[in-house]
Motif scaffolding. Structure first.
Motif, PDB file in Angstrom:
ATOM      1  N   LEU A   5       0.846  -1.187   0.000  1.00 24.20           N
ATOM      2  CA  LEU A   5       0.000   0.000   0.000  1.00 24.20           C
ATOM      3  C   LEU A   5       0.881   1.235   0.000  1.00 24.20           C
ATOM      4  CD1 LEU A   5      -2.911   1.052   0.229  1.00 24.20           C
ATOM      5  CD2 LEU A   5      -2.643   0.958   2.706  1.00 24.20           C
ATOM      6  N   ASP A   6       0.494   2.223  -0.786  1.00 22.12           N
ATOM      7  CA  ASP A   6       1.207   3.495  -0.831  1.00 22.12           C
ATOM      8  C   ASP A   6       1.137   4.126   0.556  1.00 22.12           C
ATOM      9  OD1 ASP A   6       2.176   6.055  -1.226  1.00 22.12           O
ATOM     10  OD2 ASP A   6       0.810   6.530  -2.875  1.00 22.12           O
ATOM     11  N   PRO A   7       2.257   4.386   1.199  1.00 24.48           N
ATOM     12  CA  PRO A   7       2.237   4.961   2.552  1.00 24.48           C
ATOM     13  C   PRO A   7       1.488   6.289   2.627  1.00 24.48           C
ATOM     14  CG  PRO A   7       4.451   4.223   2.003  1.00 24.48           C
ATOM     15  CD  PRO A   7       3.609   4.102   0.752  1.00 24.48           C
ATOM     16  N   ALA A   8       1.413   7.022   1.527  1.00 25.91           N
ATOM     17  CA  ALA A   8       0.693   8.294   1.520  1.00 25.91           C
ATOM     18  C   ALA A   8      -0.807   8.092   1.729  1.00 25.91           C
ATOM     19  CB  ALA A   8       0.945   9.044   0.215  1.00 25.91           C
TER      20      ALA A   8
END
Length: 118
Positions: A90-93
């Motif tokens: 998952l994109d940490p953003a």
């Protein structure tokens, strides 16, 4: 009979071709509905142990692979695949910390009585 060089070229191409194990497993955003069995209780989806969210049109949205989709269809559900989503981190953003989630929830619940709970 295949000429020697042609056979050698095919073998080289086969060696360079990525195997299924090298490819990230595709998952699909799917909409799940009760299907042909109109009386089916959608709470049974909870027994499938899959992450899910409600669909605005009355179904349930899931992320499934092809095996899971086939299992759901075999179980009497109607499954609509919406789009492919390659598996990966998952994109940490996209991840909220606790404080951001609390602020988001407070914003949405502004003006809603909560029965004395804070």
């Amino acid at each position: 009979m295949i000429p020697f060089f042609e056979e050698e070229r095919r073998m080289m191409v086969a060696e360079k071709a990525p195997s299924d194990a090298d490819q990230p497993k595709l998952r699909y955003e799917a909409i799940l509905r009760a299907g042909a069995s109109e009386g089916m209780d959608m709470r049974t989806v909870a027994d499938l142990d899959m992450d899910r969210v409600p669909d605005p049109e009355g179904g349930v949205r899931l992320l499934v692979d092809m095996e899971e989709a086939a299992r759901l269809v075999a179980g009497g559900f109607e499954v609509t695949l919406v789009q492919a989503a390659p598996a990966g981190p998952l994109d940490p953003a996209l991840v909220m910390d606790d404080e951001a989630a609390r602020a988001w929830l407070q914003e949405r619940l502004r003006g809603v009585e909560r029965g004395g709970q804070d």
